[in-house]
Design an enzyme around this catalytic site. Sequence first.
Site, PDB file in Angstrom:
ATOM      1  N   TYR A 142       0.848  -1.138   0.008  1.00  0.00           N
ATOM      2  CA  TYR A 142      -0.036   0.163   0.094  1.00  0.00           C
ATOM      3  C   TYR A 142       0.810   1.185   0.000  1.00  0.00           C
ATOM      4  O   TYR A 142       0.287   2.370  -0.465  1.00  0.00           O
ATOM      5  CB  TYR A 142      -0.777   0.001   1.258  1.00  0.00           C
ATOM      6  CG  TYR A 142      -2.215  -0.722   1.209  1.00  0.00           C
ATOM      7  CD1 TYR A 142      -2.221  -2.246   0.952  1.00  0.00           C
ATOM      8  CD2 TYR A 142      -3.478   0.142   1.144  1.00  0.00           C
ATOM      9  CE1 TYR A 142      -3.624  -2.776   0.814  1.00  0.00           C
ATOM     10  CE2 TYR A 142      -4.663  -0.725   0.936  1.00  0.00           C
ATOM     11  CZ  TYR A 142      -4.669  -2.018   0.980  1.00  0.00           C
ATOM     12  OH  TYR A 142      -5.997  -2.483   0.768  1.00  0.00           O
ATOM     13  N   LYS A 189       3.191 -15.389   2.781  1.00  0.00           N
ATOM     14  CA  LYS A 189       3.237 -16.096   1.621  1.00  0.00           C
ATOM     15  C   LYS A 189       5.021 -16.467   1.431  1.00  0.00           C
ATOM     16  O   LYS A 189       5.565 -16.099   0.511  1.00  0.00           O
ATOM     17  CB  LYS A 189       3.028 -15.372   0.553  1.00  0.00           C
ATOM     18  CG  LYS A 189       3.005 -15.990  -0.901  1.00  0.00           C
ATOM     19  CD  LYS A 189       1.877 -17.093  -1.052  1.00  0.00           C
ATOM     20  CE  LYS A 189       2.130 -18.099  -2.309  1.00  0.00           C
ATOM     21  NZ  LYS A 189       1.135 -19.019  -2.615  1.00  0.00           N
ATOM     22  N   ASP A 221      -2.811 -18.332   0.882  1.00  0.00           N
ATOM     23  CA  ASP A 221      -3.811 -19.028   0.074  1.00  0.00           C
ATOM     24  C   ASP A 221      -4.675 -20.263   0.833  1.00  0.00           C
ATOM     25  O   ASP A 221      -5.641 -20.438   0.906  1.00  0.00           O
ATOM     26  CB  ASP A 221      -3.042 -19.740  -1.398  1.00  0.00           C
ATOM     27  CG  ASP A 221      -1.745 -20.248  -1.063  1.00  0.00           C
ATOM     28  OD1 ASP A 221      -1.218 -20.326   0.077  1.00  0.00           O
ATOM     29  OD2 ASP A 221      -1.377 -20.921  -1.947  1.00  0.00           O
ATOM     30  N   ASP A 245      -6.399  -7.080   3.902  1.00  0.00           N
ATOM     31  CA  ASP A 245      -7.277  -6.449   3.493  1.00  0.00           C
ATOM     32  C   ASP A 245      -8.271  -7.502   2.801  1.00  0.00           C
ATOM     33  O   ASP A 245      -9.363  -7.413   3.215  1.00  0.00           O
ATOM     34  CB  ASP A 245      -7.049  -5.328   2.277  1.00  0.00           C
ATOM     35  CG  ASP A 245      -7.986  -4.858   1.713  1.00  0.00           C
ATOM     36  OD1 ASP A 245      -9.023  -4.106   2.146  1.00  0.00           O
ATOM     37  OD2 ASP A 245      -8.216  -4.991   0.390  1.00  0.00           O
ATOM     38  N   ASP A 249     -12.409  -8.966   4.580  1.00  0.00           N
ATOM     39  CA  ASP A 249     -13.625  -8.968   3.896  1.00  0.00           C
ATOM     40  C   ASP A 249     -13.974 -10.735   3.872  1.00  0.00           C
ATOM     41  O   ASP A 249     -15.243 -10.723   3.800  1.00  0.00           O
ATOM     42  CB  ASP A 249     -13.287  -8.509   2.510  1.00  0.00           C
ATOM     43  CG  ASP A 249     -13.576  -7.182   2.395  1.00  0.00           C
ATOM     44  OD1 ASP A 249     -13.541  -6.438   3.318  1.00  0.00           O
ATOM     45  OD2 ASP A 249     -13.869  -6.602   1.296  1.00  0.00           O
TER      46      ASP A 249
HETATM   47  C1  IPM Z   1     -10.337  -1.220   3.971  1.00  0.00           C
HETATM   48  C2  IPM Z   1     -10.470  -0.543   2.852  1.00  0.00           C
HETATM   49  C3  IPM Z   1      -9.531   0.336   2.295  1.00  0.00           C
HETATM   50  C4  IPM Z   1      -8.278  -0.409   2.172  1.00  0.00           C
HETATM   51  C5  IPM Z   1      -9.595   1.091   1.183  1.00  0.00           C
HETATM   52  C6  IPM Z   1     -10.941   1.876   0.982  1.00  0.00           C
HETATM   53  C7  IPM Z   1      -8.508   1.935   0.729  1.00  0.00           C
HETATM   54  O1  IPM Z   1     -10.773  -1.613   1.590  1.00  0.00           O
HETATM   55  O2  IPM Z   1     -10.248  -0.428   4.975  1.00  0.00           O
HETATM   56  O3  IPM Z   1     -10.279  -2.467   4.082  1.00  0.00           O
HETATM   57  O4  IPM Z   1      -7.900  -0.941   1.053  1.00  0.00           O
HETATM   58  O5  IPM Z   1      -7.457  -0.469   3.300  1.00  0.00           O
HETATM   59 MG    MG Z   2     -10.858  -3.616   2.335  1.00  0.00          MG
END
Ligand code: IPM
Ligand code: MG
Length: 352
Positions: A142, A189, A221, A245, A249
Amino acid sequence: MKLNIALLAGDGIGPEVIDQAVKVCNVVAEKYGHDINWRPALTGAAAIDAVGDPYPEDTHKICETSDAVLFGAIGHPKYDNDPSAKVRPEQGLLRMRQKLGLFANVRPTFTFPSLIDKSPLKRERIEGTDLVFLRELTGGIYFGKRGREDDGETAYDTCTYTRAEIKRLAQKGFEMAQKRSKRLCCVDKANVLESSRLWRETVQAMEKDYPEVTVSYEFVDAVAMRLVQWPSEYDVLITENLFGDILTDEASVISGSMGLMPSASIGERIALYEPIHGSYPQAAGKDIANPLATVLSAAMLFDGFDLSEEAEAIRKVVNKSLAEGIVTEDLAEGGKSYKTSEVGNWLAANIQ
Ligand code: IPM
Ligand code: MG
């Protein structure tokens, strides 16, 4: 306790869900004798529209001089499909994380007994799931060197980590594991990436300082797979920025709705609390978004000041609302649903 809280509602459904969290916090503050001074500030697309910067200096000053930040969401579709946009809302979030030194992102995943059948996974797979990711938040790909070669046909992003960055994150992971089930999983990884090998080496060297914690090392993975097979086998997971990240999710849907999971970003001094969902622009202004992730983030905020009774009061009333079906349409399954603001009012009225 007197608390100065920077309030960054942001974009999309951000302002609506933040409003509900504020209502709930104000009732908690009144009941427990605290004094919260909310300090609203601009961020995201809303800040670009107003002053041309997604994280203006004024906002940074407010955050820096507050005791904590409560954050809604950022992002707007007008930027998503425009790769040439010079300023993007997300840049504000990244700059804020970096400038406030928020290097560890704490993202729990747990199940709610009353919602277990809403999960896309089978009940027997997810029962008992109570895990937490510690995602490194201010390093890696990032923030590494990125660019285009002169030919314009080649682009690159680089993942860089220092031992010190890994160590401070891993330390939080070990400490958290000590307070929980004493299991720590380092997700990397290392069979391919040099930065992952430095992660593994650094964490291995720390093991002796935490003899009661059992550490496992797993490739990202494999974790992506095992997370939906046997999520309840995990306790604390530490990982680098991009892996975290993606995996968080994935983990968030285990509970049944992305609208439920809170998060905290912690650093040296200040902490930021936010729902893990995005700005959900399709629902903005409609009073239909699920405010619970933001309300539960506010509970984490109280935890951050060791006000655990207050935090527990919020979690209790959230559980009660779920059990009694006082829910927004994402959880109503065609049954009676409530507006965002109605859920917020109900929570505020029912705090014990
Ligand atoms: C998160 C989001 C952010 C990230 C984006 C909006 C930049 O997906 O907080 O997980 O990738 O960190
Ligand atoms: Mg995210």
